[in-house]
Design an enzyme around this catalytic site. Structure first.
Site, PDB file in Angstrom:
ATOM      1  N   HIS B 132       0.867  -1.170   0.000  1.00 18.56           N
ATOM      2  CA  HIS B 132       0.000   0.000   0.000  1.00 18.56           C
ATOM      3  C   HIS B 132       0.914   1.235   0.000  1.00 18.56           C
ATOM      4  O   HIS B 132       2.024   1.193   0.534  1.00 18.56           O
ATOM      5  CB  HIS B 132      -0.823  -0.048   1.294  1.00 18.56           C
ATOM      6  CG  HIS B 132      -1.890   0.996   1.419  1.00 18.56           C
ATOM      7  ND1 HIS B 132      -1.609   2.296   1.768  1.00 18.56           N
ATOM      8  CD2 HIS B 132      -3.232   0.927   1.272  1.00 18.56           C
ATOM      9  CE1 HIS B 132      -2.747   2.982   1.824  1.00 18.56           C
ATOM     10  NE2 HIS B 132      -3.745   2.169   1.525  1.00 18.56           N
ATOM     11  N   ASP B 210       3.105  -4.606   7.893  1.00 23.08           N
ATOM     12  CA  ASP B 210       1.898  -3.798   7.786  1.00 23.08           C
ATOM     13  C   ASP B 210       0.725  -4.760   7.938  1.00 23.08           C
ATOM     14  O   ASP B 210       0.374  -5.486   7.012  1.00 23.08           O
ATOM     15  CB  ASP B 210       1.885  -3.092   6.422  1.00 23.08           C
ATOM     16  CG  ASP B 210       0.586  -2.317   6.201  1.00 23.08           C
ATOM     17  OD1 ASP B 210      -0.301  -2.356   7.082  1.00 23.08           O
ATOM     18  OD2 ASP B 210       0.466  -1.680   5.137  1.00 23.08           O
ATOM     19  N   GLN B 213      -4.518  -5.160   7.034  1.00 21.43           N
ATOM     20  CA  GLN B 213      -5.511  -6.147   6.606  1.00 21.43           C
ATOM     21  C   GLN B 213      -5.398  -7.438   7.417  1.00 21.43           C
ATOM     22  O   GLN B 213      -6.407  -8.015   7.806  1.00 21.43           O
ATOM     23  CB  GLN B 213      -5.354  -6.455   5.110  1.00 21.43           C
ATOM     24  CG  GLN B 213      -5.504  -5.258   4.192  1.00 21.43           C
ATOM     25  CD  GLN B 213      -6.905  -4.677   4.186  1.00 21.43           C
ATOM     26  OE1 GLN B 213      -7.881  -5.345   4.527  1.00 21.43           O
ATOM     27  NE2 GLN B 213      -7.020  -3.420   3.800  1.00 21.43           N
ATOM     28  N   LYS B 236     -10.376  -0.490  10.268  1.00 22.97           N
ATOM     29  CA  LYS B 236     -10.602  -1.680   9.447  1.00 22.97           C
ATOM     30  C   LYS B 236     -10.950  -2.882  10.317  1.00 22.97           C
ATOM     31  O   LYS B 236     -11.425  -3.899   9.824  1.00 22.97           O
ATOM     32  CB  LYS B 236      -9.356  -1.994   8.617  1.00 22.97           C
ATOM     33  CG  LYS B 236      -9.045  -0.919   7.577  1.00 22.97           C
ATOM     34  CD  LYS B 236      -7.904  -1.324   6.680  1.00 22.97           C
ATOM     35  CE  LYS B 236      -7.182  -0.142   6.105  1.00 22.97           C
ATOM     36  NZ  LYS B 236      -7.767   0.340   4.850  1.00 22.97           N
ATOM     37  N   CYS B 374      -4.782   2.453  -3.639  1.00 21.62           N
ATOM     38  CA  CYS B 374      -3.524   2.913  -3.033  1.00 21.62           C
ATOM     39  C   CYS B 374      -2.402   1.918  -3.280  1.00 21.62           C
ATOM     40  O   CYS B 374      -1.530   1.735  -2.421  1.00 21.62           O
ATOM     41  CB  CYS B 374      -3.660   3.176  -1.538  1.00 21.62           C
ATOM     42  SG  CYS B 374      -4.814   4.476  -1.152  1.00 21.62           S
TER      43      CYS B 374
HETATM   44  C1  LIG Z   1      -2.369  -2.793   3.588  1.00 21.01           C
HETATM   45  C2  LIG Z   1      -2.720  -1.414   4.056  1.00 21.01           C
HETATM   46  N1  LIG Z   1      -1.788  -0.662   4.630  1.00 21.01           N
HETATM   47  C3  LIG Z   1      -2.058   0.568   5.094  1.00 21.01           C
HETATM   48  C4  LIG Z   1      -3.309   1.127   4.983  1.00 21.01           C
HETATM   49  C5  LIG Z   1      -3.533   2.511   5.492  1.00 21.01           C
HETATM   50  O1  LIG Z   1      -4.451   2.547   6.527  1.00 21.01           O
HETATM   51  P1  LIG Z   1      -4.845   3.959   7.117  1.00 21.01           P
HETATM   52  O2  LIG Z   1      -5.384   4.754   5.977  1.00 21.01           O
HETATM   53  O3  LIG Z   1      -5.877   3.682   8.142  1.00 21.01           O
HETATM   54  O4  LIG Z   1      -3.622   4.567   7.670  1.00 21.01           O
HETATM   55  C6  LIG Z   1      -4.308   0.373   4.365  1.00 21.01           C
HETATM   56  C7  LIG Z   1      -5.679   0.894   4.182  1.00 21.01           C
HETATM   57  O5  LIG Z   1      -5.994   1.812   3.486  1.00 21.01           O
HETATM   58  C8  LIG Z   1      -4.014  -0.922   3.895  1.00 21.01           C
HETATM   59  O6  LIG Z   1      -4.948  -1.671   3.306  1.00 21.01           O
END
Ligand SMILES: Cc1ncc(COP(=O)(O)O)c(C=O)c1O
Lengths: 157, 417
Positions: B132, B210, B213, B236, B374
């Site tokens: 991401h 990370d 998910q 999430k 993203c």
């Molecule tokens: C794999 C992953 N990493 C990071 C994020 C970023 O999460 P957040 O926008 O809550 O910081 C997301 C979600 O958008 C994600 O799916």
């Protein structure tokens, strides 16, 4: 199941979306601009040939995007051909209004035929998240015609 | 929580679970809502909402400051949330849990405090092609500012991390940190975290996962995995927005300089100098997300009461069903075919742009995301610069909803033909 979507995806739109007209690089174009919709990844490059008298001799584009953005660009390149720069800018303004509100009250005053051709895109106004798809081409045209811009770029934002 | 979630042979009692999510009971454009965008943000159960309301109505004040009853109550609730998150992650010590705003801020914290404070120019950070943007951009910023190299591990055609490439890119010993996802938000691939951690450690690197998910779809045990840093985001995991988590091993947090400066994170301040409070306070400058922490705790409790094994079994059923149904849709390409995959599917129809497709699905009451989620480099990797649509599942997703999606996709293809 999707019958009510025929307002948005009229046959003209699907047709221009599938087979966009003037979809090519225009060699010798004297105005070029890039348009980007960073949110959905739509992007296009617009080529315009403006005569010394200030008329659009030809417009063409390349790029990728949804049916709405491809159809809008395709219809635009057809519509602006032969128009003066001032007329093209006026069309861009009227089209924006059409896409956002679904109507264009003073369209009868001038360029009525041209606006009639663009009418199939009026349906987007009911889909706020899709209005930008329809207006990207016109933003890009404005950028291409703008005076003095070094690097001509438009975004849908 | 009572035992009404107990899994039977048929799996979760999804109907009961859906009662906890009032938002799902609505119709959208005249059709029952089919919410398939939990990977972007999950819906919130009543238990989370009411815990937050209760906090604000009965036990709210700023934390760690007031020597009075309400502040003590709020502080206790805030610290209890930290302890609950530590247990949820299998962490040894609640002081290893730092509350942030979201996963993005957690990664930025590590990029700032570990990246600028501990890594040296000439060292490298190794990410993967399936990250991401939140796990790409902070490292690019670090690279540009500090001369730390950024390496990218390849993803295979099946949508898995190419472990050979990972080993090759670790081989020269310059990598100081491996930062990879524990589950792809596009492919659904669950990555072999233990194996990746072992490879990183053999090469002398630390490893960050990370878990934005993965924490939703898999039981996470940061110690068993061998993680050094683990991040996730509250919204999430059926929790509120505005709260994220960074877990890191205590000795790493001790070595790292602070991220933001301000109140709460110091032990003493004069105009000449300040002394940092010990972790986690050192990384929690300013008034923290108090109510959000209470909400996150309720979310963690909710998920834990259901139990990850039951949730995973339900998800496996949905995933198997979706694989079957989606592969029957003519002209549909589903991205990735990893061995271990969770309930996230990205797909493209051969005759419809993802944006047009999602507009159609919306008309059928189906909420899916369209775009590149993203993860632009990953879409480029698979030659899908125009993006995909993504359907993602949660605890409340039903097999019928997967059917509705598959049927709508087939009709959408007809529509555009
Ligand atoms: C794999 C992953 N990493 C990071 C994020 C970023 O999460 P957040 O926008 O809550 O910081 C997301 C979600 O958008 C994600 O799916």
């Amino acid at each position: 199941m999707f019958d009510d979507l025929r307002d948005l995806y009229q046959e003209v739109i699907l047709d221009h979306g599938r087979k966009p007209r003037n979809f090519r690089r225009l060699e010798g174009a004297n105005r070029v601009a890039r348009g980007d919709n960073p949110l959905c990844g739509d992007r296009m490059e617009l080529f315009v040939n403006v005569t010394p008298e200030g008329r659009i001799a030809e417009a063409a584009f390349q790029g990728r995007g949804c049916a709405i953005s491809m159809a809008s660009a395709s219809l635009m390149t057809e519509t602006v051909q032969g128009k003066t720069q001032a007329e093209a800018t006026e069309l861009a303004g009227k089209f924006r209004e059409l896409a956002m509100s679904g109507v264009c009250p003073d369209c009868g005053a001038s360029l009525a035929d041209e606006m009639e051709r663009l009418q199939p895109l009026a349906g987007v106004h009911e889909f706020p998240s899709r209005v930008k798809c329809a207006t990207l081409a016109w933003h890009t045209l404005n950028a291409a015609l703008a005076d003095g811009a070094e690097e001509r770029k438009a975004t849908s934002e | 929580m009572d035992g009404h979630f107990a899994a039977s042979d048929a799996g979760l009692d999804v109907a009961r679970i859906r009662e906890d999510f009032p938002i799902l009971a609505q119709t959208v454009r005249g059709k029952p809502l089919v919410f398939l965008d939990s990977a972007a943000s999950a819906q919130k159960p009543r238990q989370v909402v009411s815990a937050m309301v209760r906090c604000m109505e009965t036990a709210y004040a700023n934390v760690h400051r007031g020597p009075y009853y309400l502040s003590e109550q709020a502080t206790d609730a805030y610290e209890a949330a930290r302890a609950a998150v530590a247990r949820f992650l299998g962490a040894g010590d609640a002081r290893e849990v730092v509350f942030t705003r979201n996963a993005t801020e957690s990664i930025n914290l590590v990029a700032h405090s570990y990246g600028r404070g501990v890594l040296r120019p000439g060292q490298a950070v190794l990410v993967s092609e399936m990250e991401h943007h939140a796990n790409i951009v902070p490292w690019q910023m670090l690279r540009d500012e500090r001369g730390v190299e950024l390496r990218v591990c390849r993803v295979t055609e099946a949508g898995e991390i190419d472990l050979e490439d990972l080993s090759a890119k670790l081989a020269d010993g310059k990598v100081g940190l491996v930062a990879v996802t524990h589950m792809s938000n596009v492919l659904g691939t669950v990555t072999p975290a233990e194996r990746i951690a072992a490879l990183a450690h053999e090469a002398g690197a630390k490893v960050l996962f990370d878990g934005s998910q993965a924490a939703v779809h898999r039981r996470v045990d940061v110690q068993a995995i061998g993680a050094d840093f683990y991040v996730f985001t509250g919204h999430k995991l059926y929790g509120p927005t505005g709260i994220g988590v960074l877990w890191a091993r205590a000795e790493l947090l001790d070595r790292m300089p602070p991220f933001l400066g301000g109140g709460e994170m110091i032990s003493s301040v004069t105009f000449e100098r300040s002394e940092w409070a010990p972790a986690p306070a050192k990384f929690e400058a300013g008034t923290p997300p108090i109510v959000e922490a209470v909400g996150l705790r309720a979310a963690v409790d909710y998920v834990s009461a259901i139990g990850m094994p039951a949730a995973e079994a339900h998800e496996r059923r949905l995933v198997d069903h979706a694989m079957r149904r989606l592969s029957d849709v003519e002209g549909l390409t589903v991205l990735g075919r990893a061995q271990d995959r969770g309930g996230v599917f990205s797909f493209a129809l051969d005759n419809a742009h993802p944006h047009d497709l999602s507009t159609l699905l919306d008309r059928a009451g189906i909420a899916v995301r369209a775009g590149r989620h993203c993860a632009e480099p990953l879409h480029a990797r698979f030659g899908l610069e125009g993006g995909t649509c993504r359907a993602s599942f949660g605890l409340y997703t039903t097999v019928d909803e997967v059917d509705t999606l598959a049927e709508a996709l087939a009709k959408a293809r007809e529509f555009f033909n």
